[in-house]
Design an enzyme around this catalytic site. Sequence first.
Site, PDB file in Angstrom:
ATOM      1  N   HIS A   1      42.236 -38.134 -97.914  1.00  0.00           N
ATOM      2  CA  HIS A   1      43.237 -39.082 -97.416  1.00  0.00           C
ATOM      3  C   HIS A   1      42.594 -40.290 -96.756  1.00  0.00           C
ATOM      4  CE1 HIS A   1      46.386 -35.579 -97.204  1.00  0.00           C
ATOM      5  NE2 HIS A   1      46.055 -35.922 -98.427  1.00  0.00           N
TER       6      HIS A   1
ATOM      7  N   ASN B   1      41.556 -34.615 -93.373  1.00  0.00           N
ATOM      8  CA  ASN B   1      41.584 -35.295 -92.076  1.00  0.00           C
ATOM      9  C   ASN B   1      40.980 -36.692 -92.174  1.00  0.00           C
ATOM     10  OD1 ASN B   1      42.678 -32.933 -91.102  1.00  0.00           O
ATOM     11  ND2 ASN B   1      40.679 -32.094 -90.537  1.00  0.00           N
ATOM     12  N   VAL B   2      41.526 -37.603 -91.394  1.00  0.00           N
ATOM     13  CA  VAL B   2      41.064 -38.995 -91.449  1.00  0.00           C
ATOM     14  C   VAL B   2      40.128 -39.327 -90.283  1.00  0.00           C
ATOM     15  CG1 VAL B   2      43.079 -39.813 -92.737  1.00  0.00           C
ATOM     16  CG2 VAL B   2      43.132 -39.859 -90.236  1.00  0.00           C
TER      17      VAL B   2
ATOM     18  N   GLY C   1      42.621 -24.290 -91.601  1.00  0.00           N
ATOM     19  CA  GLY C   1      43.519 -25.138 -90.816  1.00  0.00           C
ATOM     20  C   GLY C   1      44.442 -26.004 -91.639  1.00  0.00           C
TER      21      GLY C   1
END
Length: 245
Positions: A119, A102-103, A193
């Site tokens: 990422h 996640n960013v 997730g």
Amino acid sequence: MFAPEDVKKALEKAQHLVVFTGAGVSAESGVPTFRDALTGLWENFDPEALATPEAFAENPDFVWGWYEWRRKLLLEVQPNPAHIAIAELAKRVPKFTLITQNVDDLHERAGSTDVLHLHGSLFTPRCFDCGRSYEFTQAPTLTKEQRITPPQCEHCSGNIRPGVVWFGESLPEAEFKAAFEAVQSCDLLLSVGTSGMVYPAAQLPEIAAQNNATVVHINPQKMSAITRHGYSLQGAAGEILPLLI
Ligand SMILES: [Zn+2]
């Protein structure tokens, strides 16, 4: 929905716990996915036309505007019980590594430290030209035209770019190396997730399993390919993870 005894036992005796999170964890906080963020003013744009180094070089105001809008959306949501449970788990094992695709900064806001962002992150901008990091000093101010001139690097006057990994770019080397080492040495990995379909997401739990770690998938969907020391807990991360604590 429950936490099987075997998983609880594995957690109790874990020496090195790795938690690997994906978009599902952010979604439970209401963070729109990359594609879902392309609504309203942005809906007619191809993400590949916005999320590449070429697009930024050609049209920095337009691309920066989109990322500032996403940063604004993120500042409006809060960490959920999954983020909070993960930060709590870190305190309960001798060694802990958090790897995320996640960013956003929701893990950090829940109290996690040393998060490996595979990422990149919307909150670690850097200079497009010289690569020096830049610190946000104010909340995003959006304009009607959706265009925002990026800040300038104080060292080389280059444009500041988002800290995320764009299409065509390689993953951040240091983070990926650390993640790789962690999954090779951990004895328990929770994959949370993430659908596990996209490289390298699919690979990390696999490497952990190959090195005899217990691998637990926590997902709304049942995982099909489960290895010998693997478990699949079906449900929302924000409901399952607090039960494990
Ligand atoms: Zn610079």
